[in-house]
Enzyme design. Structure first.
Site, PDB file in Angstrom:
ATOM      1  N   LYS A 184      44.710  49.865  50.943  1.00 52.10           N
ATOM      2  CA  LYS A 184      43.378  49.766  50.854  1.00 52.10           C
ATOM      3  C   LYS A 184      42.826  48.562  50.544  1.00 52.10           C
ATOM      4  O   LYS A 184      43.311  47.707  49.549  1.00 52.10           O
ATOM      5  CB  LYS A 184      43.219  50.496  49.346  1.00 52.10           C
ATOM      6  CG  LYS A 184      41.613  50.962  49.163  1.00 52.10           C
ATOM      7  CD  LYS A 184      41.299  51.754  47.990  1.00 52.10           C
ATOM      8  CE  LYS A 184      41.205  50.669  46.743  1.00 52.10           C
ATOM      9  NZ  LYS A 184      40.062  49.702  47.085  1.00 52.10           N
ATOM     10  N   GLY A 240      46.530  43.979  40.114  1.00 50.55           N
ATOM     11  CA  GLY A 240      45.416  44.000  39.786  1.00 50.55           C
ATOM     12  C   GLY A 240      45.405  44.191  38.231  1.00 50.55           C
ATOM     13  O   GLY A 240      46.123  43.795  37.712  1.00 50.55           O
ATOM     14  N   SER A 241      44.133  44.726  37.935  1.00 50.34           N
ATOM     15  CA  SER A 241      43.965  44.969  36.371  1.00 50.34           C
ATOM     16  C   SER A 241      44.610  46.088  35.811  1.00 50.34           C
ATOM     17  O   SER A 241      45.234  46.927  36.356  1.00 50.34           O
ATOM     18  CB  SER A 241      42.573  45.268  36.210  1.00 50.34           C
ATOM     19  OG  SER A 241      42.136  46.672  36.734  1.00 50.34           O
ATOM     20  N   GLY A 244      42.970  49.506  36.096  1.00 51.99           N
ATOM     21  CA  GLY A 244      43.371  50.004  37.655  1.00 51.99           C
ATOM     22  C   GLY A 244      44.905  50.397  37.795  1.00 51.99           C
ATOM     23  O   GLY A 244      45.041  51.457  38.153  1.00 51.99           O
ATOM     24  N   GLY A 245      45.871  49.681  37.435  1.00 55.14           N
ATOM     25  CA  GLY A 245      47.241  49.955  37.557  1.00 55.14           C
ATOM     26  C   GLY A 245      47.458  51.087  36.756  1.00 55.14           C
ATOM     27  O   GLY A 245      48.142  52.153  37.450  1.00 55.14           O
ATOM     28  N   GLU A 264      51.427  45.297  39.279  1.00 58.62           N
ATOM     29  CA  GLU A 264      51.653  44.140  38.702  1.00 58.62           C
ATOM     30  C   GLU A 264      50.393  44.076  37.930  1.00 58.62           C
ATOM     31  O   GLU A 264      49.098  43.823  38.798  1.00 58.62           O
ATOM     32  CB  GLU A 264      51.822  43.173  39.665  1.00 58.62           C
ATOM     33  CG  GLU A 264      52.184  41.692  38.693  1.00 58.62           C
ATOM     34  CD  GLU A 264      51.425  40.405  39.634  1.00 58.62           C
ATOM     35  OE1 GLU A 264      51.742  40.288  40.900  1.00 58.62           O
ATOM     36  OE2 GLU A 264      50.685  39.878  38.931  1.00 58.62           O
ATOM     37  N   CYS A 301      47.652  35.426  38.066  1.00 54.40           N
ATOM     38  CA  CYS A 301      48.502  36.499  37.038  1.00 54.40           C
ATOM     39  C   CYS A 301      49.429  35.427  36.292  1.00 54.40           C
ATOM     40  O   CYS A 301      49.888  35.885  35.226  1.00 54.40           O
ATOM     41  CB  CYS A 301      48.846  37.445  37.688  1.00 54.40           C
ATOM     42  SG  CYS A 301      49.693  36.874  39.322  1.00 54.40           S
TER      43      CYS A 301
END
Lengths: 524, 524
Positions: A184, A240-241, A244-245, A264, A301
């Site tokens: 995606k 990502g955030s 979101g994860g 992550e 990160c």
């Protein structure tokens, strides 16, 4: 290779059936052509069906055939460099040199996984030969190898439009494992995603692989949810955030067959400066810290957001502090990846600056759209008392925590959540303190550095880019380096198989000369 | 070693602070002395605190020191054989020979993991040496090893009071990994659990390890929930029912820091008999199947509960069917492990027998408390149409599904959930069909057998006792064999460490001569 505004589904480049959107130039906010249309849930279902059909065929390739495919992906990415880098610059506001380097890294990852397949360690081959005369019962012949989990959904990150995105480490390691990938695209860089996806798709065609071996879909939360829910999908890679994860992990856990999610998410990457290092190299450490903090507008990160300093001597501390503050204050800042990220950064810095126990030491003089770097200071007591100070602010800001001794550092670290990295600045005379801290750092982080800074993640065999929750959802894994392939494999045991039915790599002849353990002992 | 009715907490044998209960003789239903008291949540918290304290000390042992400890556990279990076996016989109604064998297996697991630690493959050591002259940036020295996750909660199974219980494979592999263990005894065999726990505790004392290295608690759902919720616990091993495993997985996922749960739950273990095998060995296969189905009253997670037969020739099928039916009909049955298990078995068999599309072919002539074995038959169409027929009935019952061709088998298997095992009965002339089926079997099961029966799980390097959901909660793992240790380890990267701070196994000197990959290439 032209940018057409397409998804890649079933090997075909075509517009999605969802709503329209466009790429945005990160520095100017201007809309970038062409217009995209998101995938709709039906598009995702179609891509997943293709992936399911491709899966057994792609899984059955020999390690050499899969390695060769990965190398073609690398070649095609290299061939598209002149298109990819400018588009990524426009979409991310990251500089040309950085994106050229990041593309090199992305290409390198595919080549490294090709090598890893030929090396063969990743298959964990084990053979326990039959013991027909064993009493009281004979032992049948037992053989083990690791096989691919099945199709993988990959969610690209905003901050690495190449290395952690459509053709990033998750995709490279999943394809290496033998898993078809549906990526995606991150909405912050649809054009870069399309170009990277087309490079992979070309390699699929060149190697005459099933069309479902790779797909690219554009979309937001709804499309992400459809993808993770699709019955054909067997694992998820995400960078990502935390929000979101965790949302994807929840969708994955609620499936009739829950699947692993390798997300992550967040990390503030504590740096501990021990007394002798502070005394010997305070100024130099300060400059290094500022450079690491401000690199790429702090959008890593592994950005060092938190610094514990044991300031036994005030003068040593001031030398360090003044060096960081001067560098941060003089930093010109940079435009951030998206308007949302810039605004979250501003809010995070404002919250720190307005905190009653936090003192602002420096602020860069950036001019819009660039965001100013910032340096803050607090006490060990304040850090202990407010969990909000433990949290990552994504961007170029560091918080110094003044500690009166090692005990303060222990208490603070012990209360912290899991991290991607932890760093020690030390001299030989700090060795005892470092040894005392090490078990705690091992418990808290996936990678521990000495006398370096955490930005800069090597793609190699010994890398661990991972760590305890909430740095990732699965501390047993890494998303960078060759060990990342293990996330997409599972062991299967073949008991008493006739030679002709055994998978080739488990046959006695061992045609690819892969390494094996026979009765536990290593061969090859 | 006396049975005192105790928990083992902080190295001390003492009564819990929860409600009273007693062991029960499985065959007679009589109460067994002594009286136990369950742990209370405070007892669990105390055990967890001790485990947390023990964790860094136990983790820091050299592989040799930990191997030696495991061997002492093995010795102490052997020394307690004369107490353990009779108590296990009373609590489980399993026969002496079986329990003597199971104890041998339990002891053997500890010895095998001791060997595995000395072998050192499990640490996955990787070294990427510094490249100081690399352009544009030098590479720092990078080293990787796997370290223990931290304290592990182990939930013993009812059906293996030794090999999958307090001193079973989960405990052996977690201790081998360097994780302290808190075992929750299964209420069906508290005395056996106490004796096994005391053997481990003695080894802890002999090796002068921290008291929290091992603990044993008695209790039910509330205690299990407390244990999985305890902040010090970092992973869970479980063997038992799907309801139990999923409940623990839910508790683990709801923690502030979710932890992995390795639950081995349910499996009906399909056997596929291909036409040439049916024709050549129908009667023999039937006898073997009946023996595997009725072994230990069918109380194995690998019991062959489902048999797909491609009956191209009616006479071949009848020869097979009559052989199974005769053996099942003549089987004398056995007492089951608990009254609850016996009653669930009766219900499951009654539901099959009463199913409109199922025909009862045979029923054993068992006399209470023994439970009669049973053999059922259905059609491929009925199996397709009713998911209830896909479900495990725990005990000595098999359901034959008559298929008119390979297509029926494909459709049926493709619709099935994940399994621990899948078995092929085949001759050379069945090879093409076997090859066609193999990718599907790999996708569905952790272990695939040819011309054998799934009961009997070798403890070796190549074993996979695991499989896709819902056979287990984590298809990437095995609970039996040396690969089981990997469940309790996670990788950590050490970047640019001075030799003196490196863990011993990562130093250049490599004092234990452990195998490593240097720049990806295997050494040692």
């Amino acid at each position: 290779m032209a940018i057409e505004g397409v998804n890649l589904i079933g090997g075909e480049a075509r517009q999605g059936k969802g709503p329209e959107f466009s790429g945005v130039a990160a520095a100017s906010g201007e809309t970038l052509a062409p217009v995209y249309r998101e995938a709709c849930p039906g598009d995702v279902a179609e891509a997943a069906r293709h992936a399911g059909e491709a899966s057994p065929v792609f899984a059955a390739l020999s390690p050499e055939a899969r390695a060769s495919f990965l190398e073609t992906v690398a070649d095609r990415l290299e061939a598209a460099r002149a298109e990819i880098v400018p588009r990524a610059m426009a979409e991310s506001a990251l500089p040309e040199a950085r994106l050229n380097g990041e593309l090199g890294r992305t290409i390198g990852q595919f080549r490294l996984f090709a090598e890893e397949l030929r090396n063969g360690e990743c298959f964990s081959i084990r053979i326990d030969p039959a013991l027909p005369d064993r009493a009281p019962l004979p032992r049948p012949d037992m053989r083990l190898r690791k096989i691919p989990l099945g199709p993988v959904a990959v969610f690209g990150a905003s901050n690495f439009p190449l290395a952690f995105s459509v053709a990033g480490g998750d995709t490279a390691s999943a394809l290496a494992a033998g898993c078809p990938v549906i990526a995606k695209a991150h909405p912050a860089h649809p054009g870069t995603s399309e170009l990277a996806g087309k490079a992979i798709n070309e390699a699929v065609r060149v190697h005459d692989l099933p069309a479902g071996t790779f797909a690219l879909v554009h979309g937001g939360v709804e499309i992400g949810t459809s993808l993770v829910s699709a019955p054909e999908i067997k694992a998820v890679g995400f960078t990502g955030s935390q929000a979101g994860g965790l949302a994807l992990a929840e969708v994955a856990a609620a499936r009739p067959d829950p699947i692993p999610v390798y997300a992550e998410m967040s990390s503030i990457n504590p740096v501990v400066i021990l007394p002798a290092a502070l005394s010997a190299r305070g100024g130099e450490i300060g400059e290094g810290l500022a450079a690491s903090t401000t690199l790429g507008a702090g959008q890593f990160c592994t950005n060092p957001g938190l610094v514990f300093v044991i300031d036994e001597a005030e003068a040593d501390y001031l030398a360090f502090r003044d060096a960081v503050a001067a560098a941060i204050g003089g930093n010109e800042g940079a435009a951030m990846l998206t308007a949302g990220i810039a605004s979250a950064y501003q809010d995070g810095v404002a919250a720190l600056a307005g905190h009653p126990d936090v003192k602002e030491l420096a602020r860069g003089a950036a001019v819009n759209p660039c965001q100013p770097a910032a340096l803050m200071e607090t006490t060990a007591a304040a850090f202990r008392n407010d969990i909000a100070l433990h949290r990552e602010v994504f961007g170029a800001v560091s918080l110094i925590v003044r500690c009166s001794g090692l005990a303060d550092v222990f208490t603070a670290l012990a209360a912290m959540e899991g991290q991607l990295t932890a760093t020690l600045q030390m001299e030989d005379t700090d060795m005892e303190a470092a040894r005392d801290l090490l078990p705690l750092l091992e418990r808290k982080a996936g990678r521990i550095l000495v006398n370096g800074f955490p930005t800069g993640v090597e793609v190699c065999h010994a890398m661990v880019h991972g760590g305890p929750y909430p740095a990732t959802t699965d501390a047993r894994t890494t998303s960078v380096g060759t060990l990342a392939i293990d996330r997409f494999l599972r062991p299967v045991c073949y008991q008493n198989f006739p030679e002709g039915l055994l998978p080739e790599m488990l046959r006695d002849a061992n045609p690819d000369a892969l390494p094996r353990r026979v009765d536990g002992k290593r061969e090859g």
